[in-house]
Write an enzyme that holds these catalytic residues in place. Structure first.
Site, PDB file in Angstrom:
ATOM      1  N   LEU A   1     -20.431 -12.270  -7.861  1.00 23.20           N
ATOM      2  CA  LEU A   1     -19.721 -13.601  -8.156  1.00 23.20           C
ATOM      3  C   LEU A   1     -19.871 -14.351  -6.811  1.00 23.20           C
ATOM      4  O   LEU A   1     -20.023 -15.651  -6.842  1.00 23.20           O
ATOM      5  CB  LEU A   1     -18.317 -13.181  -8.401  1.00 23.20           C
ATOM      6  CG  LEU A   1     -17.427 -14.640  -8.661  1.00 23.20           C
ATOM      7  CD1 LEU A   1     -18.028 -15.666  -9.758  1.00 23.20           C
ATOM      8  CD2 LEU A   1     -15.866 -14.182  -8.955  1.00 23.20           C
ATOM      9  N   GLY A   2     -19.746 -13.654  -5.425  1.00 20.15           N
ATOM     10  CA  GLY A   2     -20.165 -14.377  -4.016  1.00 20.15           C
ATOM     11  C   GLY A   2     -18.945 -14.990  -3.670  1.00 20.15           C
ATOM     12  O   GLY A   2     -19.024 -15.920  -3.241  1.00 20.15           O
ATOM     13  N   VAL A   3     -17.781 -13.924  -3.736  1.00 25.49           N
ATOM     14  CA  VAL A   3     -16.566 -14.618  -3.282  1.00 25.49           C
ATOM     15  C   VAL A   3     -15.711 -13.364  -2.712  1.00 25.49           C
ATOM     16  O   VAL A   3     -15.948 -12.377  -2.879  1.00 25.49           O
ATOM     17  CB  VAL A   3     -15.573 -15.222  -4.219  1.00 25.49           C
ATOM     18  CG1 VAL A   3     -16.060 -16.509  -4.912  1.00 25.49           C
ATOM     19  CG2 VAL A   3     -15.156 -14.368  -5.383  1.00 25.49           C
TER      20      VAL A   3
ATOM     21  N   ASP B   1     -17.694   3.970  -7.486  1.00 22.14           N
ATOM     22  CA  ASP B   1     -17.573   5.424  -7.059  1.00 22.14           C
ATOM     23  C   ASP B   1     -17.892   6.421  -8.138  1.00 22.14           C
ATOM     24  O   ASP B   1     -17.288   7.449  -8.421  1.00 22.14           O
ATOM     25  CB  ASP B   1     -16.106   5.504  -6.676  1.00 22.14           C
ATOM     26  CG  ASP B   1     -16.081   6.710  -5.728  1.00 22.14           C
ATOM     27  OD1 ASP B   1     -16.923   7.267  -5.389  1.00 22.14           O
ATOM     28  OD2 ASP B   1     -14.790   7.254  -5.409  1.00 22.14           O
TER      29      ASP B   1
ATOM     30  N   HIS C   1     -18.371   9.274  -3.541  1.00 19.28           N
ATOM     31  CA  HIS C   1     -17.857   9.766  -2.344  1.00 19.28           C
ATOM     32  C   HIS C   1     -17.982  11.146  -2.270  1.00 19.28           C
ATOM     33  O   HIS C   1     -18.051  11.476  -1.051  1.00 19.28           O
ATOM     34  CB  HIS C   1     -16.685   9.134  -1.868  1.00 19.28           C
ATOM     35  CG  HIS C   1     -15.216   9.963  -2.957  1.00 19.28           C
ATOM     36  ND1 HIS C   1     -14.787   9.515  -3.964  1.00 19.28           N
ATOM     37  CD2 HIS C   1     -14.757  11.145  -2.736  1.00 19.28           C
ATOM     38  CE1 HIS C   1     -13.719  10.493  -4.373  1.00 19.28           C
ATOM     39  NE2 HIS C   1     -13.780  11.382  -3.479  1.00 19.28           N
TER      40      HIS C   1
ATOM     41  N   GLY D   1     -10.533  17.960  -3.704  1.00 12.27           N
ATOM     42  CA  GLY D   1     -11.405  18.803  -4.592  1.00 12.27           C
ATOM     43  C   GLY D   1     -11.518  18.503  -6.118  1.00 12.27           C
ATOM     44  O   GLY D   1     -12.520  18.894  -6.654  1.00 12.27           O
ATOM     45  N   ASN D   2     -10.324  17.668  -6.651  1.00 13.42           N
ATOM     46  CA  ASN D   2     -10.469  17.344  -8.105  1.00 13.42           C
ATOM     47  C   ASN D   2     -11.505  16.261  -8.023  1.00 13.42           C
ATOM     48  O   ASN D   2     -12.075  15.843  -9.275  1.00 13.42           O
ATOM     49  CB  ASN D   2      -9.219  16.849  -8.278  1.00 13.42           C
ATOM     50  CG  ASN D   2      -7.954  18.142  -8.790  1.00 13.42           C
ATOM     51  OD1 ASN D   2      -7.379  18.426  -8.376  1.00 13.42           O
ATOM     52  ND2 ASN D   2      -8.848  18.670 -10.111  1.00 13.42           N
ATOM     53  N   SER D   3     -11.939  15.288  -7.144  1.00 15.15           N
ATOM     54  CA  SER D   3     -13.011  14.243  -7.309  1.00 15.15           C
ATOM     55  C   SER D   3     -14.019  14.612  -8.022  1.00 15.15           C
ATOM     56  O   SER D   3     -14.767  15.553  -7.885  1.00 15.15           O
ATOM     57  CB  SER D   3     -13.367  13.754  -6.120  1.00 15.15           C
ATOM     58  OG  SER D   3     -12.321  12.844  -5.392  1.00 15.15           O
TER      59      SER D   3
END
Length: 359
Positions: free
Chosen positions: A265-267, A128, A98, A207-209
């Site tokens: 998985l498709g759910v 992420d 992000h 800003g820590n991301s």
């Protein structure tokens, strides 16, 4: 990159990126061995957090981004600040997806005061995580430890660029392991990136991301990703980091292939709540409720049906949708996943051959 002061999932969870609208892989990663950090210049031996910070700070960078977004008000350009950790000495840096999402320009500010232009190698929104490359060698790569060695209560040191204050150090402890941010705090659905997290009370701020969470051995044990804003949740010092094992696995795949192979998985899932249990006549009080099954998908082919409740994935107990999403990270496309499901009060085993997510 989202151009807001804090990046919010729903109402209460903020990614720790800050912005303002307007103008041989793995060779440098330690896997244990050292029991402590040697005393460093200016860091007293009796101050473990200072010793850790002196070791890891040269490996933590500030990531400056110019991004373009399509918004309800039209196309807007903005600038943002995040953090990153030097992953390899030949110029690869790991950060959050992000932070660099929609990036038009990326520059990396190093702890020695120099700045280099960077390019995004690739990103994975499902964990992420992202990797940036700069054309520079002999960088001070961080040592990455193993997340399964962590215990609640041990020292945790975070380094990053909150609000653009580069190389800021905060200290706390590992508050919890295998955390997920519940769906009620993320707008009503369980976000795949916010499961299997390390919780810490070391201050995490915008800003820590993408910055470092380290143990007392000076090893990176997590990549900081989010926190609960006190003004919206009443919570104090609840931050989250992506475990180092996940970060190194994703970084290696992005460096080698430019993408991450993600099992599918498709759910669509929801948590089992008392209301859901009463509405659907569910006989268990926890698990991952299958809300929808994609026609022709892996789960559909295996016989999984809507209103099934998944209570185990392999040998892992599933008490929530986040548990199932976290368990999937231990598998690769094409592998068979044994699910324990409860249907109409009866427990059964279902073997699903996992597909590969394409989007």
């Amino acid at each position: 990159m989202r151009t807001f002061i804090v990046v919010v999932f729903g109402l209460a969870v903020a990614f720790a990126a800050v912005g303002c609208t307007g103008s041989d892989a793995g060779q440098d990663r330690a896997r244990g061995g050292r029991t402590d950090v040697p005393p460093s210049a200016g860091a007293p031996a009796e101050e473990p957090a200072a010793r850790v910070a002196s070791q890891i700070s040269p490996s933590v960078v500030q990531v400056n981004v110019r991004a373009v977004q399509d918004t309800p008000l039209g196309t807007q350009e903005g600038e943002g600040v995040g953090s990153g950790v030097i992953y390899r000495d030949d110029g690869y840096i790991v950060t959050n997806d992000h932070v660099v999402q929609d990036a038009r320009e990326v520059s990396v500010a190093f702890a020695d005061g120099t700045t280099e232009e960077g390019r995004v190698v690739g990103g994975d929104p499902f964990t992420d995580l992202a990797v940036i490359k700069v054309d520079r060698g002999d960088l001070p790569a961080a040592r990455f430890g193993r997340g399964n060695d962590l215990v609640a209560g041990q020292l945790a040191v975070a380094v990053g660029s909150p609000s653009g204050f580069q190389s800021t150090v905060t200290q706390g402890v590992i508050s919890g392991l295998n955390r997920e941010v519940p769906a009620e705090l993320t707008g009503g659905r369980q976000e795949t990136a916010l499961v299997d997290l390390i919780q810490t009370d070391a201050a995490i701020s915008p800003g820590n991301s993408g910055g470092a969470l380290a143990n007392r051995n000076g090893e990176i044990v997590g990549i900081n990703v989010a926190y609960l804003p006190p003004s919206q949740t009443g919570a104090e010092n609840i931050g989250f980091a992506i475990p180092s094992d996940t970060a190194t696995s994703v970084a290696d795949q992005l460096i080698d292939n430019g993408k991450v192979s993600t099992p599918y998985l498709g759910v669509s899932l929801a948590d089992v709540t008392p209301e859901a249990a009463e509405r659907f006549g569910i006989s268990v009080d926890s698990g991952a409720l299958v809300a929808e099954v994609e026609p022709g998908g892996p789960a559909d082919e295996a016989g999984v049906a809507p209103q099934d409740v998944v209570t185990a994935a392999g040998s892992t107990e599933v008490q929530s949708s986040g548990d199932l999403l976290a368990a999937l990270r231990d598998y690769t496309p094409g592998e068979a996943l044994q699910l324990t499901v409860v249907r109409e009060g009866e427990e059964r085993e279902v073997s699903v051959e996992l597909g590969e997510r394409q989007d």
